[in-house]
Design a protein around this motif. Structure first.
Motif, PDB file in Angstrom:
ATOM      1  N   VAL A   1      45.761  50.655  48.173  1.00  0.00           N
ATOM      2  CA  VAL A   1      45.649  51.800  46.993  1.00  0.00           C
ATOM      3  C   VAL A   1      46.172  52.436  47.029  1.00  0.00           C
ATOM      4  O   VAL A   1      46.365  52.829  48.105  1.00  0.00           O
ATOM      5  CB  VAL A   1      44.097  51.851  46.773  1.00  0.00           C
ATOM      6  CG1 VAL A   1      43.022  50.861  45.874  1.00  0.00           C
ATOM      7  CG2 VAL A   1      42.969  52.503  48.102  1.00  0.00           C
TER       8      VAL A   1
ATOM      9  N   HIS B   1      47.718  48.210  44.755  1.00  0.00           N
ATOM     10  CA  HIS B   1      47.482  48.724  42.714  1.00  0.00           C
ATOM     11  C   HIS B   1      49.105  50.092  43.021  1.00  0.00           C
ATOM     12  O   HIS B   1      48.806  50.733  43.634  1.00  0.00           O
ATOM     13  CB  HIS B   1      46.511  49.841  43.414  1.00  0.00           C
ATOM     14  CG  HIS B   1      46.222  50.999  42.475  1.00  0.00           C
ATOM     15  ND1 HIS B   1      45.918  52.685  43.059  1.00  0.00           N
ATOM     16  CD2 HIS B   1      45.682  50.816  41.555  1.00  0.00           C
ATOM     17  CE1 HIS B   1      46.122  53.135  42.054  1.00  0.00           C
ATOM     18  NE2 HIS B   1      46.035  52.636  40.536  1.00  0.00           N
TER      19      HIS B   1
ATOM     20  N   MET C   1      40.980  44.777  37.359  1.00  0.00           N
ATOM     21  CA  MET C   1      40.957  45.401  37.006  1.00  0.00           C
ATOM     22  C   MET C   1      40.695  46.464  36.173  1.00  0.00           C
ATOM     23  O   MET C   1      40.278  47.414  35.701  1.00  0.00           O
ATOM     24  CB  MET C   1      42.423  46.421  37.433  1.00  0.00           C
ATOM     25  CG  MET C   1      43.011  46.172  39.207  1.00  0.00           C
ATOM     26  SD  MET C   1      44.520  46.855  39.351  1.00  0.00           S
ATOM     27  CE  MET C   1      44.930  46.978  40.490  1.00  0.00           C
TER      28      MET C   1
END
Length: 468
Positions: free
Chosen positions: A78, A171, A237
């Motif tokens: 991320v 991400h 997500m």
């Protein structure tokens, strides 16, 4: 084949079937990270201990016969600008290095809920506001295909990590190309989701609020090496969080469009000097779609040049009022120089002009929605030019060239539309690439077309970085 080489879909299947363990998967990715990350500096915070503990918990859950979520045991990364509970949300800014989040942002919580294991945080520029991923806190991320050019930004670490096999899903987020541009620069797949598809806020700063441009344009999205992983990551997500008033609960698959599906391609973006290799990539993508039964035509959607102007008017005015003072106070020299050059090229506007720009954007949206009724897909080059050389944006002239190249990337955020970046073709060491846009909530149409192109071009395989 080592586990780090697999996409998330295959890796999750192996773990679910007991042919691999989450511990094996995490060990494999961490070993790969240890080998390649020192070369490219894509992952700037490594969570080795936490990831191994999460993997052991995941394997214990499978052994007890628990129902397994779709990404059970799959290592992911991320970006440094979203909240991860107990970790700093530093956004590449030295004074924020100890700004520790108390809870996960929704997109991080959704990845965890799906069983994904976070192995690290990926790099971005200070305040995530350049297409170069370089900052005074974590240093510079290098493009694994060619270290002399940018890996993209602001999610450049995510794109570089994905390209080199540090996790199957990375991400990112996108207000002006920050998912699609790194996908292009690193030769991977990047999905900018449409407005309100994925809940998007940081609990650490939600009560402060954000400028109007960010509210309308900033979204989350994944970097992957396969289009099917982008589809899987989107589904994961997009799980809801009702604290985000924008999030809308709509099906992942929309109603079937009229057949044959029509795609408008724009090889040379108006007002931009488009590199021949990028124009060729758009035309080649059109040929791939034509071969699959799509109707493809070179046709201009409405208001492209004016749309670029509106993006700058809204975003520059927002930045000048809010982020520019913070950048001057806390940013690094290159980030300050790049933002100053942008503000010299595109001046903030007064309140009357700002409101008029937002109103004009609404009219442009209506014209685009009418256009997309007839042409459900629109294909641009991701950037008009090849990836720029590192630090090219710190002078006014250099920033002017960078912003000229970015023109095709600005339409999707201005209008809140999804855009899927897919590699098409090659130019020297780099992949060339295109972006597929569709109506809001029609990521499925982008992904369907992306799978057609991927089938013709070949699935992206992880690469070893070229030494600097």
């Amino acid at each position: 084949m080592d586990l780090w080489q697999l996409d998330a879909t295959d890796l999750a299947r192996l773990i679910r079937n007991g042919k691999a363990s989450a511990v094996d998967a995490v060990d494999s990715v961490l070993k790969r990270l240890g080998k390649v990350n020192p070369v490219i500096n894509a992952v700037v915070r490594v969570y080795e201990e936490e990831a191994r503990a999460a993997a052991e918990t995941a394997d214990a859950a499978r052994a007890r016969g628990h129902a397994l979520p779709p990404l059970h045991g799959v290592p992911v990364t991320v970006k440094i600008n979203v909240d991860v509970a107990g970790q700093p949300t530093d956004n590449g800014v030295v004074p924020l290095k100890d700004f520790v989040a108390q809870e996960d942002s929704p997109v991080v919580a959704n990845l965890r809920h799906a069983g994904a294991i976070i192995v690290g945080r990926t790099n971005a520029p200070a305040f995530s506001m350049r297409i170069f991923s370089d900052n005074a806190l974590h240093g510079r991320t290098l493009n694994p295909r060619d270290p002399s050019v940018t890996p993209g930004g602001s999610s450049g670490g995510a794109g570089a990590a994905t390209a080199t096999g540090i996790g199957a899903i990375a991400h990112g987020n996108d207000i002006g190309g920050s998912v699609r541009i790194p996908a292009y620069c690193n030769g991977v797949v990047g999905l900018r989701t449409g407005f309100a598809r994925i809940p998007s806020f940081n609990p650490s700063s939600a009560n402060v609020g954000r400028p109007v441009g960010a509210v309308l344009m900033a979204v989350q999205g994944p970097h992957t090496r396969t289009v099917r992983d982008a589809r899987l990551a989107l589904e994961v997500m997009a799980r809801g969080d009702r604290r985000d008033w924008r999030w809308n609960d709509v099906p992942m698959q929309g109603p079937p469009p009229a057949r044959p599906i029509k795609a408008a391609i724009v090889p040379e973006f108006p007002g931009a000097k488009t590199h021949p290799a990028q124009a060729a990539a758009v035309r080649q993508a059109g040929k791939h779609l034509q071969g699959a039964g799509y109707v493809v035509e070179e046709i201009l959607p409405p208001d492209l040049e004016r749309g670029v102007e509106l993006w700058h008017m809204i975003c520059v005015t927002d930045v000048f009022a809010g982020l520019w003072p913070q950048m001057q106070k806390m940013g690094d020299p290159d980030g300050i120089a790049a933002m100053r050059a942008w503000l010299e090229l595109h001046k903030p506007v007064d309140l009357t002009t700002y409101v008029a720009a937002l109103t004009e954007r609404e009219g442009m949206l209506f014209r685009w929605m009418s256009f997309l009724q007839q042409w459900p897909l629109v294909i641009f080059p991701t950037l008009a030019d090849l990836p720029p050389k590192q630090v090219a944006d710190v002078t006014v002239e250099g920033q002017k060239q960078v912003l000229n190249s970015m023109r095709p990337a600005l339409i999707a955020p201005l209008l809140g539309l999804p855009g899927l970046a897919v590699p098409v073709g090659r130019h020297d060491k780099l992949r060339t690439g295109i972006q597929i846009m569709a109506m809001r909530n029609r990521e499925d149409l982008c992904l369907d077309a992306g799978e057609v192109i991927e089938a013709a071009e070949g699935v992206v395989a992880p690469i070893d970085p070229v030494p600097a």
